[in-house]
Write an enzyme that holds these catalytic residues in place. Structure first.
Site, PDB file in Angstrom:
ATOM      1  N   ILE A 103      19.439  52.121  59.369  1.00  0.00           N
ATOM      2  CA  ILE A 103      20.297  52.659  58.321  1.00  0.00           C
ATOM      3  C   ILE A 103      20.803  51.586  57.349  1.00  0.00           C
ATOM      4  CG2 ILE A 103      21.020  54.627  59.722  1.00  0.00           C
ATOM      5  CD1 ILE A 103      23.754  53.226  59.910  1.00  0.00           C
ATOM      6  N   GLU A 104      20.371  50.338  57.510  1.00  0.00           N
ATOM      7  CA  GLU A 104      20.756  49.325  56.529  1.00  0.00           C
ATOM      8  C   GLU A 104      19.597  49.005  55.591  1.00  0.00           C
ATOM      9  OE1 GLU A 104      22.984  46.445  59.137  1.00  0.00           O
ATOM     10  OE2 GLU A 104      24.572  47.112  57.800  1.00  0.00           O
TER      11      GLU A 104
END
Ligand code: HEC
Ligand code: HEC
Length: 393
Positions: free
Chosen positions: A136-137
């Site tokens: 999710i980064e």
């Protein structure tokens, strides 16, 4: 009540003048806060810093192509314009995914004994690879894909050859990023000029705030003041009670079932993506006393990095000081140092003013405006709550 009336109400109710005394702007050329010796002693022998290496790290830090969909660079979430963070509670990564934690500043991170709010990375080199592979980064699946993308950027490929004498590779990339981060440092602030004997560097409110910080408000019991390394952190983990919304004990046993201690990439996902985030240091150590504990953040330049705390849940420094004034949140693992402080509204104001005096002289242009913005934001919300009225915007 309209917005103007509400503003007048705030000013009357709080008795605070928005044109508070300003501190002196400081020297034209900001003075470094740390000596080269101190910096060298905090730098690992395996990755000495050079100017060229740091410059390469800076290029990678600003490069969106490091992420899977070319949408985010490190500096998207750690923007130099906002004290190397973003003014959102949590941050948006590749494919528009939003995590559970507030992006901390990378300023002065050379002096942390471990990285992340829960200390799950031991060094800046180790840390630097983790956001790239976190789904999710930056969302990359494997190191090879990243190396291939970087190798296709001529400036970067060339700089790798010059700095390391070999083509782009994963370990050298991490070293360059870490070397760059080790050059991002706070400079001297009004507080430092005051300690050196310039009585006018701090106004009266800031001086009272400093006395409160080490005295009645007990802040220095965790944000320790060390004259040799005046960063106001203890490199330890404490539960301040923010994570009180869930049944932490039950959550802890479920987390233990999900990922074994030491499973780094799984812990990284739990920390950023799930309700387990609130377990903090426990995710790393599996010790009961670490449930809900987070790293004491350094306080240099903290005025510039709102919102605050590991989950970005407190909007201004006034909210933070009020939070500590109440003795923090309530949960069974609360740190023994957390107790109601009985600070008056003007003592809270003094403490916030003191914190603003830790803003680097290199950012002095932002100091007064940001302090006024946060004060107005806080008082406005308080007035809304007190009157029960939502102002028409
Ligand atoms: C999508 C936003 C995002 C991106 C992109 C991102 N970070 Fe972060 N960064 C965060 C968040 C959120 C945290 C805190 C996570 C935690 O503590 O669990 C963090 C933590 C850190 C820390 C630890 C600071 C401390 O006080 O312990 C460093 C250093 C860091 N990031 C550097 C980087 C580097 C280098 C890159 C690029 C390779 C990067 N970040 C990319 C959001 C981001
Ligand atoms: C028991 C130890 C402890 C005490 C006492 C304490 N702090 Fe903290 N402080 C922390 C920890 C730990 C965090 C991070 C908590 C989290 O995110 O869950 C924090 C967060 C903060 C932040 C937010 C920083 C950021 O980057 O988000 C500020 C500002 C702050 N503290 C100021 C103060 C002040 C002012 C006092 C005194 C009134 C104080 N603290 C007392 C441990 C402490």
């Amino acid at each position: 009540m309209n917005r103007v009336e509400l503003h007048v109400f705030i000013l009357l109710a709080a008795g605070v003048s928005l044109s508070a005394q300003q501190t002196s702007a400081g020297p034209a050329q900001p003075v470094p806060l740390f000596s080269q010796n101190i910096l060298n002693s905090a730098t690992p022998a395996g990755n000495p810093s050079t100017e060229a290496k740091a410059k390469l790290g800076d290029m990678i830090f600003d490069e969106k192509r490091v992420s899977v969909d070319d949408s985010v660079a490190c500096n998207t979430c750690h923007s130099p314009r906002n004290g190397f963070t973003t003014h959102t509670p949590t941050s948006r990564g590749a494919n528009n995914q939003i995590g559970k934690r507030n992006a901390p500043s990378i300023l002065n991170t050379v002096f942390y004994k471990s990285l992340f709010w829960d200390g799950r990375a031991a060094t800046l080199e180790e840390q630097a690879t983790m956001p790239i592979l976190n789904p999710i980064e930056m969302g990359q699946k494997d190191p090879q894909a990243v190396v291939a993308k970087l190798a296709a950027i001529p400036d970067i490929a060339e700089a790798f050859q010059k700095v390391f004498g070999r083509p782009v590779n994963w370990d050298d990339m991490a070293k360059a990023l870490a070397a760059f981060e080790r050059t991002r440092l706070s400079t001297e602030a009004p507080f430092d000029r005051f300690l050196k004997g310039d009585q006018k560097a701090l106004n009266a409110a800031q001086q009272r705030g400093w006395a409160l910080f080490t005295g009645k408000a007990r802040c220095a019991s965790c944000h320790t003041y060390d004259a040799a390394l005046p960063l106001f952190g203890d490199n330890r983990f404490h539960n301040t009670g923010l994570a009180g919304k869930q049944e932490l004990k039950e959550l802890a046993s479920r987390a233990t079932a999900r990922a074994a201690a030491g499973n780094q990439s799984e812990i990284d996902k739990l920390a950023l993506e799930s309700e387990y985030s609130d377990l903090g240091r426990f995710l790393v150590t599996r010790k009961q006393e670490d449930i809900g504990a987070f790293k004491t953040p350094f306080l240099r330049d903290v005025l510039l990095t709102s919102p605050y705390m590991h989950d970005g849940s407190l909007e201004t420094l006034w909210d933070v000081v009020e939070f500590f004034n109440q003795g923090g949140g309530r949960n069974p693992y609360l740190d023994a140092e957390m107790k109601p402080l009985g600070l008056s509204a003007s003592e809270v104001e003094d403490l916030v003013n003191f914190l603003s005096a830790l803003t680097s002289d290199s950012s002095s242009a932002l100091r007064a405006a940001e302090l006024d913005r946060q004060r107005a934001d806080y008082l406005y919300r308080m007035a809304e709550q007190r009157t029960g009225l939502k102002a028409s915007k």
